[in-house]
Design an enzyme around this catalytic site. Structure first.
Site, short mmCIF file in Angstrom:
data_model
loop_
_atom_site.label_atom_id
_atom_site.label_comp_id
_atom_site.label_asym_id
_atom_site.label_seq_id
_atom_site.Cartn_x
_atom_site.Cartn_y
_atom_site.Cartn_z
N LYS A 94 -19.52 78.62 -28.32
CA LYS A 94 -19.58 79.75 -29.26
C LYS A 94 -20.80 80.64 -29.02
CE LYS A 94 -19.33 76.94 -32.79
NZ LYS A 94 -18.88 75.70 -32.14
N ASP A 135 -19.09 72.62 -29.97
CA ASP A 135 -19.53 72.69 -28.57
C ASP A 135 -18.50 73.37 -27.68
OD1 ASP A 135 -21.81 71.15 -29.33
OD2 ASP A 135 -20.55 69.37 -29.23
N GLN A 168 -20.17 74.39 -35.53
CA GLN A 168 -19.29 73.21 -35.42
C GLN A 168 -17.87 73.66 -35.06
OE1 GLN A 168 -21.37 73.12 -38.61
NE2 GLN A 168 -22.90 72.43 -37.16
N GLY A 199 -25.92 73.64 -32.27
CA GLY A 199 -26.75 73.88 -31.11
C GLY A 199 -26.06 74.91 -30.24
N HIS A 200 -26.61 76.10 -30.19
CA HIS A 200 -25.98 77.15 -29.41
C HIS A 200 -26.83 77.49 -28.20
CE1 HIS A 200 -23.55 78.51 -33.19
NE2 HIS A 200 -23.12 77.39 -32.66
P1 IMP Z 1 -23.62 66.23 -39.46
O1 IMP Z 1 -23.13 67.63 -39.44
O2 IMP Z 1 -25.00 66.07 -38.89
O3 IMP Z 1 -23.47 65.59 -40.82
O4 IMP Z 1 -22.68 65.36 -38.48
C1 IMP Z 1 -21.32 65.08 -38.78
C2 IMP Z 1 -20.47 65.09 -37.53
O5 IMP Z 1 -20.42 66.42 -37.02
C3 IMP Z 1 -21.00 64.24 -36.38
O6 IMP Z 1 -19.90 63.72 -35.66
C4 IMP Z 1 -21.75 65.24 -35.52
O7 IMP Z 1 -21.82 64.80 -34.17
C5 IMP Z 1 -20.85 66.44 -35.66
N1 IMP Z 1 -21.55 67.71 -35.44
C6 IMP Z 1 -22.38 68.35 -36.29
N2 IMP Z 1 -22.81 69.50 -35.77
C7 IMP Z 1 -22.23 69.61 -34.56
C8 IMP Z 1 -22.25 70.62 -33.54
O8 IMP Z 1 -22.90 71.66 -33.65
N3 IMP Z 1 -21.50 70.36 -32.43
C9 IMP Z 1 -20.74 69.25 -32.31
N4 IMP Z 1 -20.69 68.29 -33.23
C10 IMP Z 1 -21.41 68.47 -34.36
#
Ligand code: IMP
Length: 431
Positions: free
Chosen positions: A16, A13, A224, A40-41
């Site tokens: 990007k 977040d 991420q 989420g972009h």
């Molecule tokens: P997962 O990727 O859904 O397995 O989540 C694992 C961790 O990564 C959690 O803390 C999510 O909130 C975090 N996370 C996954 N994708 C994003 C992203 O695009 N932005 C911020 N945090 C993310």
């Protein structure tokens, strides 16, 4: 001319999407190389807000090729839904501008189920995942039982892959108290969605290799952030892929030399969604300011993001682990109006000053941030297009960040709008 990899240097977040969109004007190809629709972009184009999760941000520009690389885990239903949503807003998506690597593993309903069941049963040990099935899908990839995009084209292969996958999942589900999955209904659902994905499927490595040799400019779009990396993040509170720049090569099918410039996206403060350590987290009025002015709410899950001061320790590490050549600093305007701003320059652990985050969880839990206070500014920096338009304390804040992370600012983003960028060094023409 350098190809550019864009990666997040914090916990995701960082902004990007906007930077990738800005850079994609100069790119021929934009490739997603890891993650899935957990990303989420948010992009603002001519006042219209687009929220992309799977499609590379470059899809919004005409004449570009957007590639979903093999390092991604792909939910075919989510892809179809996103294609429909973006197409409905007038963006044309066809095999001309979207290519999906045929060796990309799929996220299926069993992965979403497992993600949610595990989180629901984990109590205090929950990770706070996005619930999209990302982790279980990567587990099956590494476990050599994934269904991949190419398998959708052949009924016999698909059936045998599904049998193998369910031989793993059904006993696991039984142990967790969930009903077994009927292979026939999953097969039917996959055959139903296959025509939505297969027209885009192809040997992405081959197309990319050819166009790389022809001198086309490639933009690698990370998702991420570095501290959610499976190896270097705050394990186990991480995502299940490598989010560092090194993943761009294997996740796209090109050698590491194809990435010429690594651009680290850095938010001027720190946020995190989900559980896990966060040394500079704020629970006071300043935290409230960052959360509300910065509109820190997750694009994918709608969860409120935890907010804190800029943590130089974390970003300094990311600059090393991803070999960052320059940073894009985002959301400076969120700090406008704060009387003073603070930077976490190191940690205090058991009475000692340390300048990196320990790996052991029990030590991580005991660190306290060591904060440096700088003067804030009252003027607005929103929409500034020239360095000279920035108030002196804001410039001082930026210079201090550069010094602490040992990396220069290449781009400064001053609003969510596409064109509000101050360019110090253009990553594409840096070498
Ligand atoms: P997962 O990727 O859904 O397995 O989540 C694992 C961790 O990564 C959690 O803390 C999510 O909130 C975090 N996370 C996954 N994708 C994003 C992203 O695009 N932005 C911020 N945090 C993310």
């Amino acid at each position: 001319m350098a190809n550019v990899a864009v990666i997040g240097t914090q916990w995701g977040d960082e902004g990007k999407g906007k930077i990738v969109d800005w850079l994609s004007a100069q790119a021929d190809i934009i490739v997603r190389f890891q993650g899935g629709h957990n990303a989420g972009h948010t992009l603002v184009v001519d006042g219209q807000v687009f929220k992309l999760s799977l499609l590379p941000s470059g899809i919004l520009r005409t004449g570009k090729l957007a590639v979903i690389g093999n390092g991604v885990v792909l939910d075919p239903w989510a892809l179809a839904e996103e294609i429909d949503a973006v197409s409905d807003r007038g963006v044309k998506i066809s095999p001309e501008n979207l290519l999906v690597a045929e060796n990309t593993p799929l996220i299926l309903s069993v992965h979403r189920d497992l993600d949610r069941i595990r989180e629901a049963n984990a109590g205090d040990a929950r990770i706070g995942t996005t619930g999209r099935g990302i982790g279980p899908a990567y587990e099956d990839k590494v476990g050599r039982r994934a269904v991949r995009v190419a398998d959708l084209a052949d009924t016999i292969t698909l059936e045998s892959r599904l049998r193998r996958l369910l031989a793993h999942h059904n006993p696991l589900r039984q142990g967790l108290g969930a009903d077994p999955v009927d292979p026939d209904s999953l097969m039917a659902a996959l055959r139903d969605v296959a025509p939505r994905v297969l027209p885009f499927a192809g040997p992405a490595w081959k197309v990319l290799g050819k166009r790389f040799r022809a001198g086309d400019r490639i933009l690698f779009e990370g998702a991420q952030g570095s501290h959610l990396d499976i190896d270097y993040g705050t394990y186990p509170y991480v995502t299940s892929s490598n989010t560092l720049a090194g993943a761009a090569a294997t996740g796209a099918g090109l050698g590491p030399a194809a990435v010429g410039f690594v651009l680290g996206i850095v938010k001027t403060y720190t946020t995190r969604v989900g559980e896990g350590p966060f040394p500079s987290e704020l629970h006071d009025g300043s935290g409230h300011h960052l959360a509300t002015v910065g509109r820190e709410r997750g694009t994918v899950t709608g969860r409120n993001r935890r907010c804190g001061w800029f943590d130089a320790v974390l970003v300094r590490q990311s600059c090393v682990t991803s070999g960052v050549n320059g940073i894009a600093l985002t959301k400076l305007d969120v700090l406008d109006g704060m009387k003073e701003v603070k930077i976490c320059v190191g940690y205090e652990l058991d009475g000692e000053f340390i300048d990196d985050l320990p790996v052991a969880s029990n030590r991580q839990a005991r660190v306290n941030p060591v904060l440096e206070t700088l003067e804030g500014w009252t003027e607005s920096t929103a929409g500034a297009r020239r360095w000279a338009d920035l108030p002196a304390p804001a410039i001082k804040y930026i210079r201090r960040i550069e010094e602490l992370i040992d990396c220069p600012v290449a781009l400064l983003s001053t609003s969510p709008e596409r064109e509000d960028v101050i360019c110090v060094t253009n990553p594409f023409s840096s070498r």
